[in-house]
Design an enzyme around this catalytic site. Structure first.
Site, short mmCIF file in Angstrom:
data_model
loop_
_atom_site.label_atom_id
_atom_site.label_comp_id
_atom_site.label_asym_id
_atom_site.label_seq_id
_atom_site.Cartn_x
_atom_site.Cartn_y
_atom_site.Cartn_z
N HIS A 8 0.82 -1.21 0.00
CA HIS A 8 0.00 0.00 0.00
C HIS A 8 0.86 1.27 0.00
O HIS A 8 2.03 1.25 0.40
CB HIS A 8 -0.94 0.00 1.20
N GLU A 35 0.90 3.93 1.87
CA GLU A 35 1.42 4.40 3.17
C GLU A 35 2.67 3.61 3.56
O GLU A 35 3.68 4.20 3.98
CB GLU A 35 0.37 4.21 4.27
N CYS A 44 -5.72 1.45 5.80
CA CYS A 44 -6.27 0.17 6.25
C CYS A 44 -5.62 -0.23 7.58
O CYS A 44 -4.67 0.42 8.03
CB CYS A 44 -6.05 -0.90 5.19
N CYS A 89 -1.75 -0.86 7.31
CA CYS A 89 -0.98 0.38 7.24
C CYS A 89 -1.04 1.14 8.56
O CYS A 89 -0.06 1.79 8.94
CB CYS A 89 -1.47 1.25 6.09
#
Ligand SMILES: [Zn+2]
Length: 169
Positions: A79, A81, A104, A107
């Site tokens: 992801h 992040e 999420c 993260c």
């Protein structure tokens, strides 16, 4: 001459704009997410977007949302992040992360453990989903500040383009 006061981006708009620009690098056919990590002096520390790990080919691995663990993207994608945290050349402790989509739960763990103290986000389209609830529960317990801003950068850009095209005509 007085300084310009209109059509100047705020810091939040500027860094969210950078997150959006980073998102446009993502090969994900469904969801392009970008993140920008910034320190307390408004200096950019790192950027990231969702993609496969280095060496994991976009041509060989699946981008599909459907299918099982080995034929869909979820087991493979990093992801935005986490990529931004891992891309950083220095500690991100005390920094703020700008992200176009609320992080999420996976993260959120990385954000907390890396010492990021504030999240500025735009979309929260998974609000109410279990992983989103878990994410918020952890972030609040860890004392990470959560700030939602609206998508103003595109309004700025559109206004600017309209003004420029009207002066051309
Ligand atoms: Zn995530």
């Amino acid at each position: 001459m007085e300084k310009r006061v209109d059509n100047v981006l705020t810091w939040d708009e500027y860094f969210m704009g950078l997150a959006h620009l980073s998102a446009l690098r993502s090969k994900d056919p469904n969801t392009q997410v970008g993140a920008a990590i910034v320190d307390e002096n408004h200096r950019v520390v790192s950027v990231g977007y969702n993609g496969f790990p280095t060496g994991v080919s976009d041509d060989e691995f699946p981008w599909s949302r459907e299918g099982d663990v080995l034929t869909s993207k979820y087991a493979f994608v990093v992801h935005a992040e986490l990529n931004a945290i891992l891309n950083s050349q220095r500690s991100v402790r005390g920094c703020t992360i700008y992200v176009s989509l609320f992080p999420c739960n996976e993260c959120a763990k990385a954000i907390i453990q890396s010492g990021i103290k504030k999240i500025v986000y735009e979309s929260d389209k998974y609000n109410g989903v279990d992983t989103n609830i878990a994410s918020k529960r952890m972030l609040k317990a860890a004392g990470v500040e959560l700030v939602r801003i609206s998508n103003t950068i595109s309004i700025h850009v559109e206004k600017k383009i309209n003004e420029e095209s009207s002066t051309i005509e």
